[in-house]
Enzyme design. Structure first.
Site, mmCIF file in Angstrom:
data_model
loop_
_atom_site.group_PDB
_atom_site.id
_atom_site.type_symbol
_atom_site.label_atom_id
_atom_site.label_comp_id
_atom_site.label_asym_id
_atom_site.label_seq_id
_atom_site.Cartn_x
_atom_site.Cartn_y
_atom_site.Cartn_z
ATOM 1 N N ASP A 65 46.346 -30.630 -7.895
ATOM 2 C CA ASP A 65 47.344 -30.638 -7.275
ATOM 3 C C ASP A 65 48.493 -29.672 -7.814
ATOM 4 O OD1 ASP A 65 46.614 -32.349 -5.262
ATOM 5 O OD2 ASP A 65 47.545 -34.062 -5.882
ATOM 6 N N ASP B 218 39.746 -36.692 0.599
ATOM 7 C CA ASP B 218 40.769 -37.083 -0.491
ATOM 8 C C ASP B 218 40.060 -38.463 -1.239
ATOM 9 O OD1 ASP B 218 42.571 -36.971 -2.554
ATOM 10 O OD2 ASP B 218 44.016 -36.576 -0.784
HETATM 11 C C1 DGJ Z 1 46.297 -35.802 -3.055
HETATM 12 C C2 DGJ Z 1 45.897 -34.571 -2.843
HETATM 13 O O1 DGJ Z 1 45.329 -34.214 -4.116
HETATM 14 C C3 DGJ Z 1 47.065 -33.775 -2.153
HETATM 15 O O2 DGJ Z 1 46.546 -32.406 -2.235
HETATM 16 C C4 DGJ Z 1 47.020 -34.218 -0.791
HETATM 17 O O3 DGJ Z 1 46.379 -34.075 0.040
HETATM 18 C C5 DGJ Z 1 47.687 -35.627 -0.893
HETATM 19 N N1 DGJ Z 1 46.950 -36.501 -1.565
HETATM 20 C C6 DGJ Z 1 47.947 -36.169 0.358
HETATM 21 O O4 DGJ Z 1 48.352 -37.526 0.341
#
Ligand code: DGJ
Length: 696
Positions: A502, A440
């Site tokens: 997301d 991430d």
């Molecule tokens: C942002 C990501 O895009 C999500 O899928 C998830 O992994 C969160 N961070 C976790 O903090």
């Protein structure tokens, strides 16, 4: 000297190399066939515009690295200087060599002590063209690079520009505009391409769509600061330019040092499908095992980690057919929410008294492999790491700057910081036999060092990925950045899939995946079945629609299976089984989209490379003014084959009115399906039907 003709993958690139000038692209696009020396010479003559002797007004044709000295007043190819001197280089006496489908041209500016090497390469498998330049400082004085921007010309029929924008949970929103005199510029300055990044910049014939109209597009294979520009000069020169955005003093060349620009890619096609297909072919050239169905814990439990719950979740997932279990954020020292602990890459003994071993072992016993979330380039001020090594946190001279999601950026250019992160990650990957990292990256780089360190940071991130993979053969990495904030061919050199967004709402995902697909093939896009009430939009959808939109990519389950009822679990199992049954088609076929006149509908699908079979989805995305929808033509099939067409329902038959042919299917030649089509069902909004097409 005659032009050089590079031909591969259905693409011709004809490059003028005469007069000691830097290479000039005379044609980039459809294959021109075999051209002898006379034809090439005449092609070059035929390409000279009808202008007088004013080189300053009409400096055509323009080199891939345009130069002020030759009369170019558009976006400069090279900006650089030594204390305000050596600022207008004149590269000449170019020498050219061809090695297969790679043209290498080297030119010098002897007065300035600068050499430039330009490479133009046509990739044989895909017909993509790519180019880059290296600038060498031969003088004792340091040479500061401001920018190196190469350009690919597009013809005068390219009158319309397409690019993408977006935001968190709504990445890749298309926007179109006429290609008019001036510059249309898209820049990323946050140390990653960003959620709003355009992926690529395209220009095409008026009204170009997925199946029609010639279109050309450019992309920079780089995950840092960058600019993509479409420029039309008053003299009618149109081109697509791309380069890194460099910060002040970020690149200063000592004597004998050089600067290499990132690869600028170019793809073209008769419609966006063909243009995107070249990128897909390129990305598919790496061997890859079948994409394991993922169970991701994020939207299932968020930060609420405990062994019993997660083991139960893994067991449920395995029953449904999941093949990979990914433990998302929340497993490391003190990480109970997003305000602390980034950087402390040690398993939290409070939450995981026996470590993650028991979970990882159970996951493997269940026949799945184990994946773990990291955010290696980030740090919370509330962390052991920040307290021990505040000097590892990026700051530009005024402290660590504004937090974003409570976090700051760790300077991976600091050798000790890099070693620390590598060692922590590598130990965990080894100990837990981690098969997959969800990588991430949630904060932009606003304050990347007292001396700018953005490009170094991106290079170090690439290095970290490469070294982890080298140390742990078979390790896979996903590029996630708050969703789709870091998607490009640079990071995809080191990673195996991207997380497009997301947002798991299928209404949005349809569009996000469609437009991310301009660059990334389905199997490299993570597509998860989320909760029926989307966590990001709060829209409610039937499970079948969620599952159908996730079916096409690297499938995952991201929902709390422990609270799901038996009917939901059974439906999920059927969708997972359907995905596995068709996975090889979905992940190797050509992606096609119909250009439908009514914006209320979508039809897209995947057609086997040999055109023997296909799967399409017809979806209703808004309430149409006209009802029923009428006939849809099925793109991409072989005119000469006969196909059986049937509607298939891995879940349940959607409400609405189905056309009579769907009860028994039809058998028709590909030509009929392409030109006449089949009647589409009258469905409610956010409902779809799958059409399975197999040659008889
Ligand atoms: C942002 C990501 O895009 C999500 O899928 C998830 O992994 C969160 N961070 C976790 O903090």
């Amino acid at each position: 000297m005659n032009p050089i003709h590079l031909r591969a993958g259905g693409t011709s690139v004809v490059v003028a190399v005469d007069g000691g000038r830097l290479p000039r692209v005379l044609h980039w696009g459809p294959d021109l066939g075999d051209l002898g020396p006379d034809a090439l010479a005449d092609l070059q003559r035929a390409a000279l515009p009808a202008v007088g002797d004013s080189a300053v007004t009409y400096p055509q044709p323009v080199p891939v690295l345009p130069q002020l000295h030759e009369g170019w007043l558009g976006r400069p190819g090279l900006v650089g200087d030594t204390d305000g001197r050596r600022w207008a280089p004149y590269f000449r006496d170019a020498a050219h060599t061809v090695d297969g489908s790679l043209l290498r041209s080297t030119a010098r500016d002897p007065e300035f002590g600068l050499t430039i090497e330009v490479e133009i390469e046509l990739l044989p498998g895909s017909g993509l063209v790519r180019q880059r330049a290296r600038v060498v400082n031969e003088a004792a004085e340091p040479y500061r690079i401001g920018s190196v921007e190469l350009a690919l010309p597009v013809p005068s029929d390219a009158t319309e520009i397409l690019d993408l924008t977006g935001r968190w949970a709504l990445e890749r929103v298309p926007q179109r505009r006429p290609f008019q005199v001036g510059e249309w510029v898209r820049a990323s300055r946050g140390g990653k391409p960003g959620l709003e990044h355009t992926l690529l910049l395209a220009a095409g014939e008026h009204g170009f769509g997925f199946r029609q109209g010639l279109v050309w597009a450019t992309h920079l294979a780089w995950s840092g600061n960058q600019v993509l520009a479409a420029e039309l000069t008053p003299a009618g020169t149109r081109h697509l330019a791309a380069g890194e955005v460099l910060l002040p003093g970020e690149v200063v060349l000592g004597e004998g040092e050089s600067f290499q620009s990132r690869w600028q890619y170019g793809s073209w096609g008769a419609g966006l499908d063909e243009m995107a297909g070249r990128f897909h072919r390129h990305l598919r050239s790496r061997p890859r095992s079948p994409r394991p169905v993922v169970l991701n814990t994020w939207e299932a439990v968020y930060f609420r980690h405990d062994l019993d719950t997660l083991v139960a979740l893994a067991e449920r997932g395995a029953e449904l057919g999941a093949e990979r279990f990914v433990l998302d954020d929340g497993w490391f020292l003190g990480r109970r929410d997003d305000t602390s602990s980034l950087g402390d890459w040690t398993v939290d003994p409070g939450v995981w008294p026996q470590g993650l071993g028991p979970l990882a072992d159970r996951v493997r016993e269940l026949g799945m492999d184990f994946g773990l979330w990291f955010e290696p380039e980030m740090v919370n001020l509330d962390s052991e790491l920040a307290r021990r090594h505040p000097e590892w946190i990026f700051q530009a001279g005024h402290g660590p700057g504004v937090p974003s999601r409570h976090q700051h950026v760790l300077n991976l250019g600091h050798p000790d910081a890099y070693t620390y992160v590598f060692e922590r990650m590598s130990e965990l990957v080894g100990e837990l036999d981690i098969a997959y990292i969800k990588w991430d990256h949630n904060r932009y780089l606003l304050d990347a060092g007292e001396r700018p360190g953005v490009r170094r940071q991106v290079e170090q991130a690439y290095r970290l990925m490469a070294e982890l993979k080298a140390a742990h053969p078979g390790l896979e990495i996903e590029s996630c950045a708050s969703g789709g904030g870091r998607i490009d061919l640079g990071v995809l050199e080191h990673t195996d899939r991207v997380w497009p967004s997301d947002c798991n709402d299928p209404h949005e995902r349809l569009e996000i995946q469609r437009w991310t697909g301009l660059l990334v093939p389905p199997e490299m896009q993570g597509t998860h079945i989320g909760a029926t009430e989307s966590h990001t939009t709060h829209r409610v959808h039937p499970l079948d629609y969620l599952a159908e939109k996730a079916l096409w990519g690297h499938l995952g389950l991201e929902v709390n299976l422990l609270t799901a009822d038996a009917e939901t679990l059974a439906a999920l199992a059927r969708w997972v089984a359907f995905h596995k049954e068709h996975r090889s088609l979905l992940h190797s076929g050509r992606v096609v989209h119909a250009d439908l006149a009514d914006p209320a509908y979508r039809l897209e699908g995947v057609v086997a490379q040999d055109k023997s079979e296909a799967l399409y989805a017809f979806s209703v995305v808004e309430r149409p003014a006209v009802w029923p929808p009428g006939r849809v033509r099925l793109p991409g099939l072989d005119d000469t084959l006969t196909y059986r067409v049937e509607a298939v329902y891995p879940g349940s038959v959607p409400g609405g009115v189905l056309p009579p042919w769907q009860s028994a299917g039809v058998t028709l030649p590909g030509r009929v399906l392409r030109l006449a089509g089949v009647e589409a069902p009258s469905l409610d909004v956010d409902r779809s039907v799958l059409l399975r097409v197999v040659s008889t």
